[in-house]
Enzyme design. Structure first.
Site, PDB file in Angstrom:
ATOM      1  N   ASP A  25      -3.156  15.541  26.631  1.00  0.00           N
ATOM      2  CA  ASP A  25      -1.735  15.593  26.243  1.00  0.00           C
ATOM      3  C   ASP A  25      -0.954  14.832  27.306  1.00  0.00           C
ATOM      4  O   ASP A  25      -0.233  15.413  28.107  1.00  0.00           O
ATOM      5  CB  ASP A  25      -1.271  17.041  26.123  1.00  0.00           C
ATOM      6  CG  ASP A  25       0.130  17.154  25.553  1.00  0.00           C
ATOM      7  OD1 ASP A  25       0.714  16.107  25.164  1.00  0.00           O
ATOM      8  OD2 ASP A  25       0.652  18.277  25.504  1.00  0.00           O
ATOM      9  N   CYS A  52       2.848  11.532  21.830  1.00  0.00           N
ATOM     10  CA  CYS A  52       4.222  11.419  21.345  1.00  0.00           C
ATOM     11  C   CYS A  52       4.620   9.951  21.194  1.00  0.00           C
ATOM     12  O   CYS A  52       5.760   9.660  20.853  1.00  0.00           O
ATOM     13  CB  CYS A  52       5.181  12.135  22.287  1.00  0.00           C
ATOM     14  SG  CYS A  52       5.185  11.456  23.956  1.00  0.00           S
TER      15      CYS A  52
END
Length: 95
Positions: A25, A52
């Site tokens: 992440d 993201c």
């Protein structure tokens, strides 16, 4: 002890015991080519990559898929309702 992600991965790469699953992440900059190459050499059976940023995700997936990982699934997750931010979760498996 503090270490950069790349230094941490390089140290883990030298250990005999290999993880079966690694969850990534990273920040918007992604994992990066060097770290992705180390992850390939570590040889975990499965990776979960939460991203993201589609551009850095594509760059990192390019390295990982050339390194014997295949994409099993891609899911979009709206963690921040009423914004344009969408997280992408990619499941990869070795072999």
């Amino acid at each position: 002890m503090r270490a950069s992600t790349l230094d941490f991965l390089r140290a883990r790469e030298l250990q005999r015991e290999r993880p079966e699953l690694i969850v990534l992440d990273p920040p918007r900059a992604g994992v990066g080519v060097e770290a992705a190459e180390v992850l390939v050499r570590m040889g975990a059976k499965q990776l979960r990559y939460v991203s993201c940023d589609p551009v850095t995700l594509a760059r990192d997936l390019s390295v990982l898929t050339r390194g014997d990982y295949r994409i099993e699934s891609v899911e979009m997750v709206d963690l921040f309702p009423q914004t344009f931010h969408i997280e992408t979760v990619v499941q990869l498996r070795r072999g």
